[in-house]
Structure formats: C-alpha cells, structure tokens
Design an enzyme around this catalytic site. Structure first.
Site, PDB file in Angstrom:
ATOM      1  N   LYS A   1      23.707  -3.301 -40.555  1.00 41.77           N
ATOM      2  CA  LYS A   1      23.332  -2.142 -39.727  1.00 41.77           C
ATOM      3  C   LYS A   1      21.856  -2.254 -39.331  1.00 41.77           C
ATOM      4  O   LYS A   1      21.116  -3.067 -39.893  1.00 41.77           O
ATOM      5  CB  LYS A   1      23.593  -0.847 -40.501  1.00 41.77           C
ATOM      6  CG  LYS A   1      22.756  -0.705 -41.760  1.00 41.77           C
ATOM      7  CD  LYS A   1      23.166   0.520 -42.565  1.00 41.77           C
ATOM      8  CE  LYS A   1      22.390   0.604 -43.851  1.00 41.77           C
ATOM      9  NZ  LYS A   1      22.858   1.708 -44.709  1.00 41.77           N
TER      10      LYS A   1
ATOM     11  N   TYR B   1     -11.417   2.798 -37.380  1.00 41.47           N
ATOM     12  CA  TYR B   1     -11.270   4.220 -37.032  1.00 41.47           C
ATOM     13  C   TYR B   1     -11.528   5.108 -38.245  1.00 41.47           C
ATOM     14  O   TYR B   1     -11.100   4.787 -39.359  1.00 41.47           O
ATOM     15  CB  TYR B   1      -9.865   4.508 -36.524  1.00 41.47           C
ATOM     16  CG  TYR B   1      -9.607   4.026 -35.124  1.00 41.47           C
ATOM     17  CD1 TYR B   1     -10.319   4.552 -34.049  1.00 41.47           C
ATOM     18  CD2 TYR B   1      -8.643   3.060 -34.875  1.00 41.47           C
ATOM     19  CE1 TYR B   1     -10.073   4.117 -32.753  1.00 41.47           C
ATOM     20  CE2 TYR B   1      -8.380   2.620 -33.578  1.00 41.47           C
ATOM     21  CZ  TYR B   1      -9.104   3.162 -32.526  1.00 41.47           C
ATOM     22  OH  TYR B   1      -8.855   2.738 -31.257  1.00 41.47           O
TER      23      TYR B   1
END
Ligand SMILES: *Cc1c(COP(=O)(O)O)cnc(C)c1O
Length: 355
Positions: free
Chosen positions: A35, A252
């Site tokens: 899956k 950042y």
C-alpha cells in the site's frame, strides 16, 4: 537531474527482507503489503521482487496496475471497496475484498458479478477503527457464506500494538471470541506480530514495514539482529560550507548557535524532499561515511550539518540522510515520528534509482 539528491532502492535488500519474513512465518502464506505506493518505494519498482502469495494494498488503481503488469495471483484490498460502484472493477480484476461494515455485505448481496469474490471479513480486535465487533462476527460470516457473490471467506484482524505482548494477548482474546467455532482461514499478523508473536501467524501473515527494512516498533535496535536490511537510501551532497565563530547562528529562526569555532556543511535536501522538518539538532546524518548531526532548522531545500567530526569533508562530499548507515528509524525518532512516515513521504521531486 543536476541537483545531487537521489533515493536508491536496493532490490537485494528487498529480496532478503522477504526471505526473512518468510522464514519467520514459515508455516503461513504471506501477503506482501505494498500500500501507499509500496511505502514510498514505488510499487512499479518493487512488485516483481516482492512476489509472494499475494499483494495487499488499498487503492484500486494500484491493484489494477499490478494486474496490467501481469500479476495473476491474489490481490487483497485492505479496506475493501469504498462504494458499491467499485464492485464491477473488483469483479473484472478478480480482487479479494475486505468486508468491515454492514453496508458492504448488502452491496455484495445485490451486486451483479460474473463470479464470486474472495472476502476477508474484518474483526475489530479492540483498535476500534474498522471491523465487526466479536459478537457480530458469526452472523456476518454466516450471511456472507450464504451469498452467491461470495467465494472463500477468511477472518482478518489487525493489532493496535503489535510490538507489545500484553496488548497482543488481549487482542487475541477478543479476536478468539469472534472467530471461535468458525471453520475459516485466519489472517492477523502485521510485521510486528509476525516477528515477535508466532501465535498470531495462522494461515496468512501481512508484513509491510519489515519488507522495506525498518522497524515496526520505530526502534532499529529491535530488528538489528533480524537480518533485515534498509531498502531505501536517501543521499545528497554538501553544496556549501560555512566557517562559524562562537555564537554565530545557523538557519531559519537562528535556533542553533555555534558553541565554538565550527565548520558547517549545507546539504541539498530539505522538507520538500521528504526530510522531516521536525528533525531536531542532533539528528544523525553521515558525511563521507562519518556519522555527524544535523544542526539548526530543516529548510525547504537545505539542511545544515556539523562537520566537526569530519574535517576532511568538502564541497561535493557524499551525505547519507538515511539508509544502510543512518537508520531511518533513528532519523524518524529524532523528528518524533516513525520510519513508516518518512518512507511514505519521500517527495516526487526526488529522483529514484534502483540497484
Ligand atoms: C498496513 C497494514 C499491514 C502492514 O503493517 P506493517 O506494520 O507495515 O507490517 C497489515 N495489515 C493491515 C490491515 C494494514 O493496514
């Protein structure tokens, strides 16, 4: 591609992991769970290597793809059909469907099929996602047995905590209440149950994560001696180097400051590649084969790493984000998640090569 990032899928590792799973549940048949595009590895790339007794997945599209590529064996839809409209396709492509709800029995009863479909009747083991409560199983089974559109019925359940023996035992008691006296094959075990709870193996096991070489518990140490090998390696390169002075910030939010003079490498990989933004300072990463750590915040396209342990590192040095050396479970743990999520989240922009 000119950007140096690449994910490598190792077929030999896949083959070995399938063999390990087979050996651990030697008396059972095995569904290879593919899956989510084979847990991010690419169903087209891996299905041939993962051929076993059948493939288990969720999307009709992935099931049809396997049929079109020539797979003629069983295919199990783990969540069954989502709408009665899909039944003609299940019929055409001969798919085994999970049945977890009352409405699906009714839909099967009134569908017009060319031949009966195999069914996996799902039992709610206490996880309370999908499935019939134990006391409702016998009745559901009897009604399915009575339908002309239904072929063999197998009893299926899933474990909420396959790594926890106590929880598995409690779930087994619940499951047993539902299945007692029903003469049908059973399929209970995911990877964790397959590895650690042989009493769950029964007729069909359903391993997913171990085929891809990560730990069902999220801890690599739990499978370190199992013979399982990481299948996906995510690599990139150092594309920039900064010499920091004590107190200089990186990235950042300026959330990392050099404690001393320090060389920092900038790596071409960020959260837009599927690397977890929440990977904290200290997340393991390898530069030129030497384990070091991520420092500062993960950006969209870059991360920054401490080059102190690898003074020889230079522009173009090879970086392993995860793979053989840096276990995906360890990166995931540093980001508060599990290897499953990182694999599945590999971004489409990352080129993939198969070796
Ligand atoms: C995903 C899934 C599996 C495989 O789980 P792993 O932990 O990856 O082994 C097995 N059964 C069902 C119903 C699933 O949804």
């Amino acid at each position: 591609m000119t950007r140096p990032i690449v994910a490598t899928i190792n077929r030999a590792a896949l083959r070995q992991n399938l063999a390990v799973a087979r050996q651990a549940a030697a008396g059972s048949r095995l569904w290879s769970v593919v899956k989510a595009n084979a847990y991010g590895h690419g169903i087209e790339r891996v299905w041939q290597t993962l051929q076993s007794d059948g493939f288990a997945l969720l999307n009709l599209e992935e099931a049809i793809l396997l049929r079109e590529r020539g797979w003629q064996g069983p295919i199990l839809l783990l969540e069954g059909f989502f709408h009665p409209d899909e039944l003609p396709l299940l019929d055409r492509y001969r798919l085994t469907t999970s049945v977890h709800s009352e409405w699906q029995i009714k839909a099967l009863a009134s569908a017009r099929l060319s031949a009966p479909l195999a069914v996996y009747l799902k039992i709610n083991s206490g996880m309370n996602r999908l499935g019939f409560r134990p006391e409702a199983v016998k009745d559901a089974w009897q009604r399915l047995q009575g339908l002309a559109n239904v072929d063999e019925v197998t009893l299926m359940a899933h474990f909420a905590e396959g790594e926890n023996a106590q929880s598995v035992n409690a779930a087994m008691v619940t499951i047993e209440k539902g299945v007692a006296g029903i003469p049908a094959a059973r399929s209970l075990a995911n990877s964790a149950a397959l590895l650690w709870h042989p009493q769950t193996h029964h007729d069909w096991v359903r391993p997913g994560i171990i085929l891809y070489g990560a730990s069902p518990s999220g801890m690599w140490a739990d499978i370190a001696d199992s013979g399982l090998r990481p299948v996906m390696t995510l690599r990139s390169e150092i594309i920039g180097i900064q010499q920091l002075k004590r107190g200089d910030a990186v990235g950042y939010g300026a959330c990392y400051h050099a404690e001393t003079g320090q060389r920092i490498g900038v790596v071409a990989c960020g959260y837009a590649d599927g690397y977890p933004r929440l990977a904290a300072t200290g997340t393991p990463i390898a530069v030129d084969g030497v384990i070091t750590r991520v420092v500062g915040r993960v950006s969209m396209d870059m991360i920054t790493v401490d080059l102190t342990p690898c003074p020889q590192a230079t522009l173009g040095s090879r970086v392993e984000l995860w793979g053989e050396q840096v276990k995906i479970d360890d990166v995931a743990a540093a980001a508060g998640t599990v290897g499953y999520e990182l694999m599945c989240a590999l971004a489409p922009r990352v080129p993939v090569e198969v070796i």
